[in-house]
Scaffold this active site. Structure first.
Site, PDB file in Angstrom:
ATOM      1  N   GLU A 164       0.828  -1.209   0.000  1.00  0.00           N
ATOM      2  CA  GLU A 164       0.000   0.000   0.000  1.00  0.00           C
ATOM      3  C   GLU A 164       0.862   1.258   0.000  1.00  0.00           C
ATOM      4  O   GLU A 164       0.448   2.303  -0.507  1.00  0.00           O
ATOM      5  CB  GLU A 164      -0.925  -0.030   1.229  1.00  0.00           C
ATOM      6  CG  GLU A 164      -2.124   0.852   1.159  1.00  0.00           C
ATOM      7  CD  GLU A 164      -3.191   0.475   2.189  1.00  0.00           C
ATOM      8  OE1 GLU A 164      -4.045  -0.379   1.891  1.00  0.00           O
ATOM      9  OE2 GLU A 164      -3.161   1.017   3.307  1.00  0.00           O
ATOM     10  N   HIS A 178       7.297 -26.885  -0.371  1.00  0.00           N
ATOM     11  CA  HIS A 178       6.611 -27.996  -1.046  1.00  0.00           C
ATOM     12  C   HIS A 178       5.344 -27.523  -1.762  1.00  0.00           C
ATOM     13  O   HIS A 178       4.453 -28.302  -2.036  1.00  0.00           O
ATOM     14  CB  HIS A 178       6.309 -29.100  -0.039  1.00  0.00           C
ATOM     15  CG  HIS A 178       7.551 -29.783   0.446  1.00  0.00           C
ATOM     16  ND1 HIS A 178       7.887 -31.065   0.100  1.00  0.00           N
ATOM     17  CD2 HIS A 178       8.578 -29.332   1.219  1.00  0.00           C
ATOM     18  CE1 HIS A 178       9.043 -31.385   0.640  1.00  0.00           C
ATOM     19  NE2 HIS A 178       9.485 -30.352   1.335  1.00  0.00           N
ATOM     20  N   LYS A 230     -14.718   1.046  -3.864  1.00  0.00           N
ATOM     21  CA  LYS A 230     -15.794   1.568  -3.013  1.00  0.00           C
ATOM     22  C   LYS A 230     -16.756   2.413  -3.824  1.00  0.00           C
ATOM     23  O   LYS A 230     -17.977   2.307  -3.676  1.00  0.00           O
ATOM     24  CB  LYS A 230     -15.210   2.445  -1.896  1.00  0.00           C
ATOM     25  CG  LYS A 230     -14.360   1.718  -0.887  1.00  0.00           C
ATOM     26  CD  LYS A 230     -14.026   2.707   0.235  1.00  0.00           C
ATOM     27  CE  LYS A 230     -12.824   2.302   1.045  1.00  0.00           C
ATOM     28  NZ  LYS A 230     -12.401   3.356   1.980  1.00  0.00           N
TER      29      LYS A 230
END
Lengths: 446, 446
Positions: free
Chosen positions: A284, A305, A419
């Site tokens: 961010e 793995h 948003k």
């Protein structure tokens, strides 16, 4: 102090990887010190470990004792920086299985960070017949995810304890003066804690946003603050010996070499949530203006793995930063039969910590040989003091690194885009124009 | 059947993204069908949903009933493909909080996938005064991590129940004939289940490796197999309408456009472990020969507040694949006060599932507008049948995609490199030459 080791990255770096960046680091440091850089209004975290409000931390501890007395569970409602730091240090300092192992301490649940009806319903059902308290963490109080969860858990508290009783079980961590949550808390008389206005979400773990949930779980928050202060003292000293300068310069130089994915790796499952916190911090802060190292995290040896094949032989645009503790909390002596059918006989008398450390050394060598530069950050024990150092180290290095790469490390304008569309699609008042555009098949940028 | 939607990736793709790959897909399909491609000896999973051993599945169910009767917990010992599939479907079909919510079903713990003394000690301590069983999952029986955990938990079982009693609580999933674990199981008389030799770890979730732990948790494993069979029937039909062909072609075409990181995204926390399974499947299959899409996963809307900034505005080398369920299991009606101070009033009477769906739509639009192509895979309900479809879809698409990109999708040579160094550093007999080289500061490749 934390040790930073660049040995297994040096073959990938030009000789002047650090020296050529000393001027930039000096300038970045100055911007952090005097708050005159981009986003400088959000650099309150730089001096926080020295200047924090002692009285409020005292009150956090008192409140934690109250919550521990009155509750079997604490529900922490917050999204992004309002929960990732608390969760990271909770799992690091207790266990990823804390809620199973916590004994007489309250369970801690992090919610209000998604819109899943299944997840919210599940937790509401689980808590219906338990005594619980709520810590709602939001600067504004209007972010959709935590606001919805707070609505639902407040309703459940009021059903269980009545409106008066619910008030004694709601604790709000928010802005000191402004915002919807502050207004509501004042009106209802909730106990409150503040997130300083000059500290953004992803830098807030050392504020009550992180400290209250940790204290409820019985974590020594003063130890964390002490560790952060110790790191602060060391890391604000300028110079090429400074491990945060080295880390910022190394990742910057590796990015310039085309290494555009950074993997944070640890050898303890306890670091998994810390990796999520770190991903927000760096992603961010630096992921903007069409650039930035892509942050990912892995848990070793587990993910050797699963992701190990890619790391060893896939596209060569990765580098790794390993966080290591020199002393695990537990000893686990291996006692195989000398003829153990699985071939473990040669480990007889060894401690598992020795095996884990050789896995780490062997992996660093293998990955470097395969073309993946390795950076290593070494802490001492997995304790609050060292955790506090790690937090400050990464925050400070992130501030330096962001300024080195020329971005504002303290804003997050891109978080608004989803948003805006969501509000428009939900029919929220005020978003009518965008709604029309979306329904007409246009997608406004930003 | 699963729906695949490429709408929000089309602006980033050349017009012939699919048509130009039809020949390659036809050939990839043929290689999967007749096992004549690279790694063709590991394509037993292709026909497994039709040809699996009914009698063994019956025995898995019977054994699960025994374990449920005799145990408060099942310890699943395995690493990589020996646990990720079971864990993925357990969390997807029950909850990430299964061990808290499981009621009278046994808790399920996944261990033997790391070398952390703290993690192993913690689990051993937790189980000391509980009745538990062990399912050790390993083709060979010699992989260090599970072998050490099996040693420790077998010792604890023998302490608690004696050697005879321990035998009745150990269940081995391994090769039908060969390997150390098979030999030990035969010698000790453990109940055993087999992983077919022509199925590799990351393709093994529909074998007893995945099915036994799931059945112990009460998951309807026949439903999973039915779903996989349904997907198999649809996806083995050639043609450009085939969603697995579309997914393989789209990700291949996006990679060719420089989109070298793929994010698997879901809007339910229940998908988090599924993302880890998916990362192994694609990363280990394609991450070789210096190439491959880097696989990462995100949980929305949660991570829109951590990784969201990077996705919206960071370096433009990402694409997203979203897994969506049309019908969540729970309904959650929102009932805010019309004057709700957090501004939620406009959501009065809405179900949270509606809000989550608008978040998904809005995010797809925002990310595509920001330069991140979006692929969408839609399932129906979050049930065993649909989970089985998802598993087969991704396995089959991965096989196609691997052959399209020219690699062997069924080997993982890079996983050996860290092991070789670790054995050398641990002083394992047979690794003396490598040890000398490492101690002299040389790092042998491979």
């Amino acid at each position: 102090m934390l040790q930073f080791d660049v040995t297994h990255a040096l073959p990938f770096l030009p000789a002047n990887w650090l020296s050529s960046r000393l001027d930039g680091l000096t300038e970045a440091r100055r911007l952090l010190e005097d708050g005159s850089g981009l986003g400088g209004e959000f650099t309150g975290w730089v001096d926080l470990p020295r200047s924090y409000d002692r009285e409020e931390v005292q009150r956090v501890l008192q409140t934690a004792r109250i919550i521990r007395r009155q509750s079997q569970a604490l529900v922490v409602i917050g999204i992004g920086g309002s929960y990732l730091g608390a969760r990271a240090l909770l799992e690091l300092l207790t266990s990823p299985n804390y809620n199973l192992l916590c004994g007489t301490s309250p369970q801690v649940f992090f919610t209000g960070n998604n819109l899943s009806s299944d997840a919210l319903t599940e937790l509401l059902d689980y808590l219906r017949d338990k005594d619980f308290s709520v810590n709602v963490v939001s600067k504004s109080g209007t972010t959709t995810e935590p606001a919805i969860a707070f609505l639902l858990f407040r309703q459940l508290l009021e059903e269980k304890y009545g409106r008066e009783g619910a008030r004694d079980r709601i604790f709000a961590t928010t802005d000191r003066e402004e915002g919807t949550l502050r207004a509501l808390a004042n009106q209802e008389g909730y106990a409150t804690f503040s997130i300083p206005r000059d500290i953004g979400g992803r830098y807030s773990v050392l504020t009550p946003a992180g400290l209250l949930p940790l204290a409820v779980a019985g974590v020594d928050i003063r130890g964390i603050l002490d560790g952060a202060r110790s790191a602060m003292t060391a890391l604000r000293r300028p110079g090429q010996e400074n491990p945060a300068w080295q880390y910022a310069a190394a990742r910057n130089a590796l990015y310039a070499q085309g290494k555009n994915i950074e993997l944070l790796a640890g050898y303890e499952p306890h670091l998994r949530a810390f990796g999520e916190w770190w991903k927000q911090l760096f992603g961010e802060s630096e992921g903007k203006d069409g650039q930035g190292v892509f942050p990912a995290s892995v848990e070793f040896t587990t993910d050797l793995h699963s992701m190990g094949q890619y790391i060893q032989e896939g596209a060569r645009d990765l580098f790794e930063t390993v966080v290591r503790f020199t002393v695990p909390q537990s000893s686990c002596l291996l006692d195989p039969h000398p003829e153990d059918p699985s071939g473990l006989g040669y480990l007889r008398g060894r401690d598992l910590r020795f095996v884990n450390e050789q896995a780490r050394r062997g992996t660093a060598l293998a990955h470097a040989a395969g073309g993946v530069p390795n950076l290593l950050l070494t802490a001492g024990e997995r304790t609050p003091f060292w955790a506090g150092q790690l937090v400050y180290f990464f925050q400070y290095a992130c501030g330096l690194s962001g300024y080195l790469s020329g971005v504002n490390p303290f804003n997050q304008p891109g978080v608004e885009a989803y948003k805006a569309n969501m509000f428009a699609l939900l029919g929220k008042p005020g978003w009518e124009a965008r709604r029309q555009a979306l329904l007409a098949g246009q997608t406004p940028k930003g």
